[in-house]
Write a protein that holds these residues in place. Structure first.
Motif, PDB file in Angstrom:
ATOM      1  N   GLY A 213      44.693  -7.404 -28.439  1.00 43.60           N
ATOM      2  CA  GLY A 213      43.525  -8.244 -28.144  1.00 43.60           C
ATOM      3  C   GLY A 213      42.391  -7.911 -29.086  1.00 43.60           C
ATOM      4  O   GLY A 213      42.606  -7.435 -30.197  1.00 43.60           O
ATOM      5  N   ALA A 214      41.171  -8.180 -28.633  1.00 48.61           N
ATOM      6  CA  ALA A 214      39.929  -8.032 -29.410  1.00 48.61           C
ATOM      7  C   ALA A 214      39.712  -9.207 -30.346  1.00 48.61           C
ATOM      8  O   ALA A 214      38.707  -9.291 -31.035  1.00 48.61           O
ATOM      9  N   GLU A 215      40.672 -10.115 -30.389  1.00 53.56           N
ATOM     10  CA  GLU A 215      40.532 -11.340 -31.187  1.00 53.56           C
ATOM     11  C   GLU A 215      41.477 -12.384 -30.582  1.00 53.56           C
ATOM     12  O   GLU A 215      42.450 -12.028 -29.907  1.00 53.56           O
ATOM     13  N   GLU A 241      29.707  -6.100 -24.526  1.00 57.25           N
ATOM     14  CA  GLU A 241      28.557  -6.227 -23.622  1.00 57.25           C
ATOM     15  C   GLU A 241      28.932  -5.924 -22.174  1.00 57.25           C
ATOM     16  O   GLU A 241      28.128  -5.435 -21.395  1.00 57.25           O
ATOM     17  N   VAL A 324      42.457 -16.956 -23.996  1.00 56.82           N
ATOM     18  CA  VAL A 324      41.115 -17.302 -24.471  1.00 56.82           C
ATOM     19  C   VAL A 324      41.217 -17.909 -25.870  1.00 56.82           C
ATOM     20  O   VAL A 324      41.772 -17.304 -26.784  1.00 56.82           O
ATOM     21  N   LYS A 424      39.778  -6.738 -36.500  1.00 56.25           N
ATOM     22  CA  LYS A 424      39.718  -8.170 -36.190  1.00 56.25           C
ATOM     23  C   LYS A 424      39.855  -8.928 -37.515  1.00 56.25           C
ATOM     24  O   LYS A 424      39.098  -8.680 -38.436  1.00 56.25           O
TER      25      LYS A 424
HETATM   26  O1  DLL Z   1      36.737  -6.816 -28.856  1.00 59.48           O
HETATM   27  C1  DLL Z   1      36.612  -5.451 -26.877  1.00 59.48           C
HETATM   28  C2  DLL Z   1      38.092  -5.275 -26.919  1.00 59.48           C
HETATM   29  C3  DLL Z   1      38.643  -4.190 -27.553  1.00 59.48           C
HETATM   30  C4  DLL Z   1      38.919  -6.193 -26.298  1.00 59.48           C
HETATM   31  C5  DLL Z   1      40.005  -4.010 -27.575  1.00 59.48           C
HETATM   32  C6  DLL Z   1      40.291  -6.038 -26.299  1.00 59.48           C
HETATM   33  C7  DLL Z   1      40.844  -4.938 -26.941  1.00 59.48           C
HETATM   34  P1  DLL Z   1      33.789  -7.236 -28.919  1.00 59.48           P
HETATM   35  O2  DLL Z   1      33.897  -6.618 -30.267  1.00 59.48           O
HETATM   36  O3  DLL Z   1      32.457  -7.281 -28.272  1.00 59.48           O
HETATM   37  O4  DLL Z   1      34.693  -6.461 -27.904  1.00 59.48           O
HETATM   38  O5  DLL Z   1      34.393  -8.682 -29.028  1.00 59.48           O
HETATM   39  C8  DLL Z   1      34.548  -9.454 -27.891  1.00 59.48           C
HETATM   40  O6  DLL Z   1      36.320 -10.743 -28.909  1.00 59.48           O
HETATM   41  O7  DLL Z   1      34.116 -12.306 -26.589  1.00 59.48           O
HETATM   42  C9  DLL Z   1      36.282 -12.715 -27.622  1.00 59.48           C
HETATM   43  O8  DLL Z   1      35.646 -13.691 -28.402  1.00 59.48           O
HETATM   44  C10 DLL Z   1      37.138 -11.840 -28.525  1.00 59.48           C
HETATM   45  N1  DLL Z   1      38.294 -11.354 -27.794  1.00 59.48           N
HETATM   46  C11 DLL Z   1      38.505 -10.129 -27.287  1.00 59.48           C
HETATM   47  N2  DLL Z   1      39.739 -10.056 -26.707  1.00 59.48           N
HETATM   48  C12 DLL Z   1      40.297 -11.292 -26.854  1.00 59.48           C
HETATM   49  C13 DLL Z   1      41.541 -11.876 -26.471  1.00 59.48           C
HETATM   50  C14 DLL Z   1      36.057  -6.307 -27.995  1.00 59.48           C
HETATM   51  N3  DLL Z   1      42.490 -11.196 -25.858  1.00 59.48           N
HETATM   52  C15 DLL Z   1      35.047 -10.838 -28.260  1.00 59.48           C
HETATM   53  N4  DLL Z   1      41.719 -13.197 -26.765  1.00 59.48           N
HETATM   54  C16 DLL Z   1      35.292 -11.704 -27.068  1.00 59.48           C
HETATM   55  C17 DLL Z   1      40.777 -13.935 -27.396  1.00 59.48           C
HETATM   56  C18 DLL Z   1      39.360 -12.121 -27.530  1.00 59.48           C
HETATM   57  N5  DLL Z   1      39.608 -13.412 -27.792  1.00 59.48           N
END
Ligand code: DLL
Length: 434
Positions: A213-215, A241, A324, A424
């Motif tokens: 995930g994270a994207e 957040e 998502v 990402k």
């Molecule tokens: O990406 C947190 C994270 C870390 C999630 C590791 C999963 C694994 P941010 O950098 O704040 O935090 O980015 C969050 O990334 O609002 C989505 O737009 C996108 N995103 C995260 N997971 C998914 C997913 C981390 N499984 C932003 N599918 C979120 C689609 C995702 N988009």
């Protein structure tokens, strides 16, 4: 294998869950009104007194909060606790503006860890696993967040962080990694690196699960990853957040469970702010019910998804958000048509000759938007005959047009020429914004 981390909570009847949510919401509103000058002012401006919020149904009276609010109050203006109550900060990279700072009390770290322990257990990860964490450690929430959650389940953590791919694969073999957590883009990179080194995940490693995930990534990409590596690939969602990585799919692979005793989830129409019907696509809005340092009320994450309150086959009663699509601001508008990069991905991944890496480039020429997609061929489909190349480009363009409803120029590029990512991936170059 343990099925549930906390069966009493995870299988609680929906009515009971909603009662708990209502009670927590009322307490939260009193808490933020007392502890955060930001929220006090926001409620005062909207003419809301904490006693106006009497239960779950009153949530729609509350104003939304936005990432902009976090930026405007940078670094800690929205926090509800003094610094001496904090045990950690994480900070976003700030690539799309001023960075945002998130602070955590000891209880915030504990509830984050619990959320992930429930999630990882629902995938079947536990004491007998070795989990390699290839999300970045540091200011990004991915590494440390997963680390604490994984340790809580009793599994052994291998904190490789991202990068140093050959060493990642070597350690995976030497230490018997059974679970990998990283971005789907980084795992694709690992698949390529392993192949180049003559290593097969199926035959030469114990790898059985990926937590990706994270994207945004598509269902079709999941199929590709599962087929080429022999593992089960699960989706994990979260945002910095709200804490960081928080929620995953369960073994049903059919939507991501959001823990309703910790978070109140809404899906709204981004234009009107009104809730959409259950099952309809809209913008994800989340209220944190138990966070102490930085509670967020009706936070407009901006991600587009579908909310599903049907009980899952796994027996969990907590609602699910379906795959998502990405954030509304990741959405491209090309000649008036909305295009999410993840939609492009899902079309491309259905075409066997197309490799996993692509880049979308948008330009404006003579007032007209032009969208180009660069793709690499798979080894199997490799051909240096001009005709084959032209035919494949035509086939891909037709498939994209069929789904997106716009003409797309497709360009086949050499294998390995598109950028690979260890975090990402950047899949869009929008020259209109330069
Ligand atoms: O990406 C947190 C994270 C870390 C999630 C590791 C999963 C694994 P941010 O950098 O704040 O935090 O980015 C969050 O990334 O609002 C989505 O737009 C996108 N995103 C995260 N997971 C998914 C997913 C981390 N499984 C932003 N599918 C979120 C689609 C995702 N988009």
């Amino acid at each position: 294998m343990i099925e549930y981390w906390n069966p009493q909570i995870e299988r609680m009847p929906v009515e009971e869950l909603k009662n708990i949510q209502g009670g927590k919401l009322c307490n939260l509103i009193i808490y933020v009104y007392e502890h955060s000058p930001f929220y006090r002012k926001q409620f005062d401006d909207a003419g809301i007194r904490p006693e106006d919020i009497k239960g779950l149904d009153d949530v729609t009276k509350l104003p939304f909060t936005y990432k902009k609010d976090l930026r405007d109050t940078y670094p800690t203006g929205m926090f509800c606790v003094p610094n001496n109550k904090l045990v950690r900060f994480h900070v976003s990279s700030g690539t799309t503006g001023k960075p945002t700072v998130v602070g955590y009390t000891d209880n915030d770290i504990k509830s984050w860890t619990t959320s992930l322990a429930r999630a990882l257990t629902s995938i079947g990860i536990g004491r007998n696993d070795i989990m390699q964490i290839g999300y970045g450690y540091g200011l990004f929430t991915g590494g440390l967040g997963m680390h604490y959650g994984a340790e809580e389940t009793g599994c052994t953590v291998l904190p490789t962080s991202s990068g140093n791919t050959d060493r990642q694969i070597e350690l995976m073999q030497d230490l018997g990694t059974s679970v990998i957590g990283c971005t789907p883009s980084y795992f694709l990179f690992m698949i390529e690196a392993a192949k180049e080194a003559g290593i097969s995940f199926q035959e030469d490693t114990n790898l059985r699960i990926g937590v990706f995930g994270a994207e945004p990534w598509s269902e079709e990409m999941r199929k590709r990853i599962e087929e080429s590596s022999g593992i089960k690939a699960y989706d994990i969602f979260g945002t910095s957040e709200l804490s960081g990585p928080l929620f995953t799919e369960c073994r049903e692979q059919n939507g991501i469970h959001v823990w309703a005793d910790q978070f109140l989830v809404e899906v709204i129409d981004p234009e009107t702010g009104e809730p959409v019907a259950d099952g309809e696509r809209g913008e994800l809005v989340i209220t944190t019910l138990v966070k102490e340092a930085l509670p967020l009320i009706r936070y407009r994450i901006g991600d587009i998804t579908v909310l599903n309150w049907d009980e899952c086959e796994c027996g969990r009663t907590h609602p699910r958000i379906m795959r998502v699509l990405g954030r509304a601001d990741d959405m491209l508008i090309v000649r008036g048509i909305n295009v999410f990069p993840s939609q492009v991905e899902s079309v491309l991944m259905k075409i066997p000759e197309v490799g996993e890496h692509f880049m979308i480039i948008v330009d404006r020429v003579n007032e007209l938007d032009i969208m180009k997609v660069q793709i690499e061929m798979t080894d199997l489909a490799f051909s240096d005959k001009v005709n084959d190349i032209i035919n494949l480009e035509k086939k891909v363009a037709a498939a994209l047009k069929g789904v997106l409803n716009i003409a797309v120029k497709v360009e086949l590029v050499e294998h390995g020429s598109l950028p690979r990512s260890m975090g990402k991936a950047k899949k869009v170059i929008d020259n209109r914004k330069l």
